[in-house]
Design an enzyme around this catalytic site. Structure first.
Site, short mmCIF file in Angstrom:
data_model
loop_
_atom_site.label_atom_id
_atom_site.label_comp_id
_atom_site.label_asym_id
_atom_site.label_seq_id
_atom_site.Cartn_x
_atom_site.Cartn_y
_atom_site.Cartn_z
N SER A 144 27.22 8.99 -23.70
CA SER A 144 27.23 7.58 -24.09
C SER A 144 25.95 7.20 -24.81
CB SER A 144 27.46 6.71 -22.85
OG SER A 144 27.70 5.38 -23.19
N ASP A 300 27.51 2.50 -29.79
CA ASP A 300 26.75 3.63 -29.23
C ASP A 300 27.40 4.95 -29.66
OD1 ASP A 300 29.02 3.54 -27.66
OD2 ASP A 300 27.98 3.79 -25.76
N ASP A 302 29.43 7.24 -28.48
CA ASP A 302 30.87 7.50 -28.37
C ASP A 302 31.71 6.27 -28.64
OD1 ASP A 302 29.97 6.36 -25.95
OD2 ASP A 302 31.63 7.24 -24.83
N ASP A 304 32.14 3.32 -27.39
CA ASP A 304 32.85 2.50 -26.39
C ASP A 304 32.08 1.20 -26.11
OD1 ASP A 304 30.76 3.63 -24.94
OD2 ASP A 304 32.01 4.29 -23.27
#
Length: 574
Positions: A144, A300, A302, A304
């Site tokens: 993340s 960010d 990834d 999400d």
């Protein structure tokens, strides 16, 4: 088994990759102990840690071990579960593509099919793909928003959500039975392909997902064509979908931060690829000033989590907190749906226990019920699934203070792609009213009260750090304060024991939530703070929330509350 025993096992393993061998020779005594004294713990939906050699680090062997645990979990079910297989996605971090293939190779050794994205893709698309392909599980290789020395592995169930605690415990049990992760069997990629145990997926699935995102639109107003947006993927996966999703929704003026658009595992232009932090927005703000942009967006690694910055009344850019973006999204969506007559009577909004109470006030104003969940989007996803199956409530929105939002339930995790499109639509709507998103936020505060929140984290790494984190939480649990910052503590919610006690009336209630190592203290003036030990990082987090009549009063009260609690923490740690 001691760390020295583990060290010897690894150092004598003949097939250990040369890179890991080199790292081991360069470790000092303390570094050896930290890397080998325990296994990486299966925390919030998976494992996460620093890259390197040793069972307490992210490497091909930790990937194989957790995947073998997942494979055993799948094998407990019928043959159909193995055929349905596992979808695997990955981000731009060091080792991510290699780890994704290692997961497929480990699953293949168990005869389990894998669907692997050909290139890096956002976590929310992984969640969507699990549901769309009717796979039995999903894996995403990501850490993340953590710094570049980290990587991680998250597991998703067949509903597209991160695994709930019961399923995670089963995987942990299977992992504990593996005596030597260095000897786990894997199949080579060519074998997987020849036996149809791996399929590569990509652009076709992108288009289906993007069509779903486009279907979320509430307004197709002309202001979209005049809204100027600057977007940065912060060297991560967002570049693959966010610009296209915005264009599909009618936004034509989108500028990408050139220095940050390409994948970079070192995140060379930022100290951390975290849109929650101001430093991550420096280049984006520079671009915004050069282009006169109305809206700045950052995702960010990834994709999400979504960060948002908007022009304030001074013409400068203000970075919105996650709670503020969530409130703006919620209010925009509910107001538009009510105006169009499509807001269901049994509507529900979901938020976590450490998310602002402003969302509850907005939802209540529109006749929408608010339900609190534990921290972690998997708990929001669980509720969505429950309501869907029972048909008791209509999901409208879910969010958490840490920049995670979900609008359409075709994804069962936080989704920055959806959120980027919807916050842009809200900005276009306000622009049509000759207002900015910042004006819209102030309007919410004037209507519902000045809710202010903050977060303070203590990072305490390693074995000693874990002991200190435990000490802090236990001290507040066993010796709770009766008064903080001049206000009496009225209620204490202990999510470990699932008990809520009113200290003024001695009334004790049981909370209908799974156990979690979180404490929340409510003060008589409506302020609150919560303590939570992170499941994925060596951190203990302190959340604060207040509500006052004016912005200055709220800021003053928030500072007072923070100072008092931090002084208590420092007296324990130092």
């Amino acid at each position: 088994m001691t760390w020295k025993t583990e060290w010897k096992k690894w150092s004598t393993h003949k097939e250990l990759p040369s890179e890991l061998k080199k790292q081991m020779t360069e470790m000092n005594e303390r570094e050896r102990e930290e890397a080998f004294y325990k296994q990486l713990e299966f925390g919030t939906g998976g494992i996460r840690g620093e890259l390197g050699a040793g069972p307490n680090r992210m490497n091909i062997y930790s990937i194989r071990k957790v995947t073998a645990g997942l494979a055993a979990y799948i094998e407990e079910n019928d043959t159909e579960a193995k055929k349905r297989g596992v979808v695997i996605a990955y981000d731009s971090r060091h080792g991510s593509a290699e780890f994704a293939l290692e997961a497929a190779k480990t699953l293949g050794a168990h005869g389990i099919k894998s669907y692997v994205f050909q290139e890096l893709r956002p976590t929310p698309e992984l969640s969507f793909a699990v549901r769309y392909l009717r796979a039995y599980a999903g894996i995403v290789i990501t850490a993340s928003h953590n710094p570049s020395e980290y990587n991680g592995y998250k597991v998703y169930g067949e509903d597209g959500a991160q695994l709930p605690p019961i399923a995670a415990e089963v995987i942990v049990t299977h992992m504990s039975k593996i005596e030597n992760e260095l000897l786990l069997e894997v199949k080579e990629e060519r074998e997987l392909l020849s036996q149809n145990l791996v399929s590569y997926i990509g652009e076709n699935l992108d288009q289906v997902y993007l069509d779903y995102v486009k279907g979320l639109q509430l307004n197709n107003n002309a202001a979209k064509t005049n809204l100027h947006i600057v977007y940065t993927p912060l060297h991560g996966t967002g570049q693959t979908l966010v610009p296209q999703a915005l264009q599909n929704a009618g936004f034509q003026h989108i500028t990408i931060v050139d220095e940050q658009k390409n994948p970079d595992p070192n995140f060379s232009t930022v100290s951390s690829p975290n849109p929650e932090e101001a430093q991550a927005f420096q280049l984006t703000i520079q671009y915004g000033k050069e282009t006169g942009a109305d809206l700045l967006l950052a995702t960010d690694t990834d994709a999400d989590r979504l960060g948002v910055a908007v022009r304030n009344n001074d013409g400068e850019y203000t970075l919105l907190k996650g709670n503020q973006t969530g409130a703006l999204l919620l209010h925009y969506m509910l107001s538009q749906k009510k105006e169009k007559g499509i807001l269901a009577d049994n509507s529900v909004m979901l938020k976590t226990i450490v998310t602002s109470e402003l969302g509850r006030a907005i939802a209540e104003d529109y006749g929408v019920k608010t339900v609190d969940t534990l921290t972690g989007f998997k708990y929001i996803a669980e509720k969505i699934d429950e309501y869907k199956k029972k048909g008791t409530k209509t999901f409208q929105f879910g969010y958490e203070e840490s920049y995670g939002y979900l609008i359409g339930d075709f994804v069962r995790d936080k989704d920055a792609v959806q959120a980027a499109v919807m916050i842009a639509e809200a900005a276009a709507y306000y622009k049509q009213q000759e207002m900015t998103l910042y004006d819209g936020l102030i309007e919410l505060y004037e209507t519902y009260g000045y809710y202010k929140e903050s977060l303070t984290s203590f990072t305490l790494k390693g074995k000693d750090g874990a002991a200190q984190i435990s000490l802090i939480v236990n001290r507040f649990r066993e010796h709770p304060p009766a008064e903080i910052a001049g206000a009496t503590v009225e209620r204490i919610e202990d999510y470990q024991s699932r008990k809520r006690i009113n200290l003024l009336t001695a009334q004790l209630e049981t909370m209908d939530l799974p156990p979690s190592n979180v404490l929340k203290f409510w003060l008589q003036d409506g302020s609150w703070f919560a303590i939570r030990s992170s499941g994925t990082e060596p951190k203990v987090k302190f959340y604060f929330g207040v509500k006052q009549g004016t912005e200055s009063e709220s800021e003053e009260r928030l500072k007072e509350l923070e100072t008092n609690v931090i002084n208590m923490i420092e007296s324990i740690v130092y």
